[in-house]
Write a protein that holds these residues in place. Structure first.
Motif, mmCIF file in Angstrom:
data_model
loop_
_atom_site.group_PDB
_atom_site.id
_atom_site.type_symbol
_atom_site.label_atom_id
_atom_site.label_comp_id
_atom_site.label_asym_id
_atom_site.label_seq_id
_atom_site.Cartn_x
_atom_site.Cartn_y
_atom_site.Cartn_z
ATOM 1 N N GLU A 22 0.869 -1.175 0.000
ATOM 2 C CA GLU A 22 0.000 0.000 0.000
ATOM 3 C C GLU A 22 0.905 1.223 0.000
ATOM 4 O O GLU A 22 1.749 1.376 0.884
ATOM 5 C CB GLU A 22 -0.857 0.015 1.267
ATOM 6 C CG GLU A 22 -1.889 -1.094 1.320
ATOM 7 C CD GLU A 22 -3.129 -0.763 0.500
ATOM 8 O OE1 GLU A 22 -3.631 0.365 0.637
ATOM 9 O OE2 GLU A 22 -3.572 -1.624 -0.288
ATOM 10 N N VAL A 23 0.742 2.084 -0.991
ATOM 11 C CA VAL A 23 1.594 3.275 -1.069
ATOM 12 C C VAL A 23 0.761 4.523 -0.848
ATOM 13 O O VAL A 23 -0.262 4.736 -1.500
ATOM 14 C CB VAL A 23 2.319 3.368 -2.432
ATOM 15 C CG1 VAL A 23 3.179 4.626 -2.495
ATOM 16 C CG2 VAL A 23 3.166 2.142 -2.673
ATOM 17 N N GLN A 24 1.238 5.339 0.080
ATOM 18 C CA GLN A 24 0.584 6.608 0.346
ATOM 19 C C GLN A 24 1.081 7.623 -0.670
ATOM 20 O O GLN A 24 2.284 7.850 -0.796
ATOM 21 C CB GLN A 24 0.941 7.047 1.761
ATOM 22 C CG GLN A 24 -0.065 8.005 2.357
ATOM 23 C CD GLN A 24 0.352 8.474 3.729
ATOM 24 O OE1 GLN A 24 0.991 7.741 4.478
ATOM 25 N NE2 GLN A 24 0.004 9.695 4.047
ATOM 26 N N LEU A 25 0.173 8.232 -1.423
ATOM 27 C CA LEU A 25 0.558 9.193 -2.457
ATOM 28 C C LEU A 25 0.479 10.615 -1.915
ATOM 29 O O LEU A 25 -0.397 10.938 -1.115
ATOM 30 C CB LEU A 25 -0.358 9.047 -3.668
ATOM 31 C CG LEU A 25 -0.347 7.674 -4.346
ATOM 32 C CD1 LEU A 25 -1.394 7.621 -5.443
ATOM 33 C CD2 LEU A 25 1.024 7.353 -4.905
ATOM 34 N N GLU A 26 1.405 11.445 -2.389
ATOM 35 C CA GLU A 26 1.445 12.836 -1.933
ATOM 36 C C GLU A 26 0.777 13.736 -2.973
ATOM 37 O O GLU A 26 0.774 13.407 -4.153
ATOM 38 C CB GLU A 26 2.906 13.272 -1.752
ATOM 39 C CG GLU A 26 3.620 12.517 -0.643
ATOM 40 C CD GLU A 26 5.131 12.750 -0.661
ATOM 41 O OE1 GLU A 26 5.608 13.618 -1.407
ATOM 42 O OE2 GLU A 26 5.815 12.043 0.090
ATOM 43 N N PRO A 27 0.243 14.879 -2.545
ATOM 44 C CA PRO A 27 -0.301 15.827 -3.524
ATOM 45 C C PRO A 27 0.821 16.305 -4.445
ATOM 46 O O PRO A 27 1.968 16.420 -4.019
ATOM 47 C CB PRO A 27 -0.811 16.984 -2.661
ATOM 48 C CG PRO A 27 -0.919 16.439 -1.278
ATOM 49 C CD PRO A 27 0.097 15.356 -1.164
ATOM 50 N N LEU A 28 0.476 16.560 -5.704
ATOM 51 C CA LEU A 28 1.472 17.007 -6.674
ATOM 52 C C LEU A 28 1.269 18.484 -6.977
ATOM 53 O O LEU A 28 0.142 18.914 -7.216
ATOM 54 C CB LEU A 28 1.303 16.249 -7.989
ATOM 55 C CG LEU A 28 1.734 14.799 -8.068
ATOM 56 C CD1 LEU A 28 1.519 14.302 -9.481
ATOM 57 C CD2 LEU A 28 3.195 14.658 -7.690
ATOM 58 N N ALA A 29 2.355 19.241 -6.985
ATOM 59 C CA ALA A 29 2.279 20.645 -7.382
ATOM 60 C C ALA A 29 2.712 20.725 -8.837
ATOM 61 O O ALA A 29 3.767 20.231 -9.208
ATOM 62 C CB ALA A 29 3.191 21.489 -6.506
ATOM 63 N N LEU A 30 1.843 21.330 -9.646
ATOM 64 C CA LEU A 30 2.123 21.370 -11.082
ATOM 65 C C LEU A 30 1.615 22.702 -11.621
ATOM 66 O O LEU A 30 0.436 23.005 -11.494
ATOM 67 C CB LEU A 30 1.382 20.205 -11.749
ATOM 68 C CG LEU A 30 1.919 19.696 -13.060
ATOM 69 C CD1 LEU A 30 3.160 18.864 -12.830
ATOM 70 C CD2 LEU A 30 0.858 18.855 -13.749
#
Ligand SMILES: [Zn+2]
Ligand SMILES: [Zn+2]
Length: 169
Positions: A22-30
């Motif tokens: 299970e991988v916790q994803l981070e918000p992406l700044a784009l």
């Protein structure tokens, strides 16, 4: 943040380790906007293959990001399939080519890797539709909903300011 410990994965050359993590994803700044992964945690397939000179790490997962359309700012959903690969030499001797930035102290930083792999796979501009007309530069209205143009005098904000001044005199 999901970190996978490599301490218990002892492989001999040619051996492979495969697991679902299970991988916790981070918000992406784009482009000045933030894209949120929904759900924030996804199942991923992690494969570690021991080669003669080092280890090959592979990570596969699917993610869905929510954020603004680059042109008209409406909520947009992007689905992405990620298949990432990293190599870590047993003796990198400080050569960055032979070293994965996500491996440190017998641990694999899955969240950082997943974030970078996701960012790499995204288009330069996330659009809600490929032919999004964007917002009007003059009045800010959504041109997808209200296609329109302004005549030039109106379009120049300097004239508008002058007109306003005239009205006051
Ligand atoms: Zn749009
Ligand atoms: Zn307008």
């Amino acid at each position: 943040m999901t970190v996978f410990s490599l301490r218990n994965v002892r492989l001999r050359t040619g051996e492979q380790f495969r697991d679902e993590v299970e991988v916790q994803l981070e918000p992406l700044a784009l482009g000045g906007a933030e894209y949120l992964p929904v759900p924030a945690t996804v199942p991923a397939q992690l494969t570690i293959t021991k080669a003669t000179s080092g280890s090959v790490f592979e990570l596969s997962f699917r993610a869905r990001l929510h954020g603004p359309c680059f042109r008209c700012l409406r909520d947009t959903v992007v689905d992405e399939s990620v298949n990432a690969r990293e190599y870590q030499a047993s003796n990198p001797d400080g050569d960055p080519e032979l070293e994965s930035p996500y491996v440190a102290d017998d641990a694999l930083d899955l969240s950082a890797w997943a974030r970078d792999a996701l960012a790499l796979g995204l288009p330069d501009k996330i659009l809600h539709s490929p032919d999004c007309a964007g917002l009007c530069f003059v009045c800010g209205k959504d041109l997808n909903e209200e296609p329109h143009t302004h005549d030039e005098a109106e379009a120049d904000p300097r004239w508008a300011a002058l007109d306003e001044l005239r009205g006051k005199l």
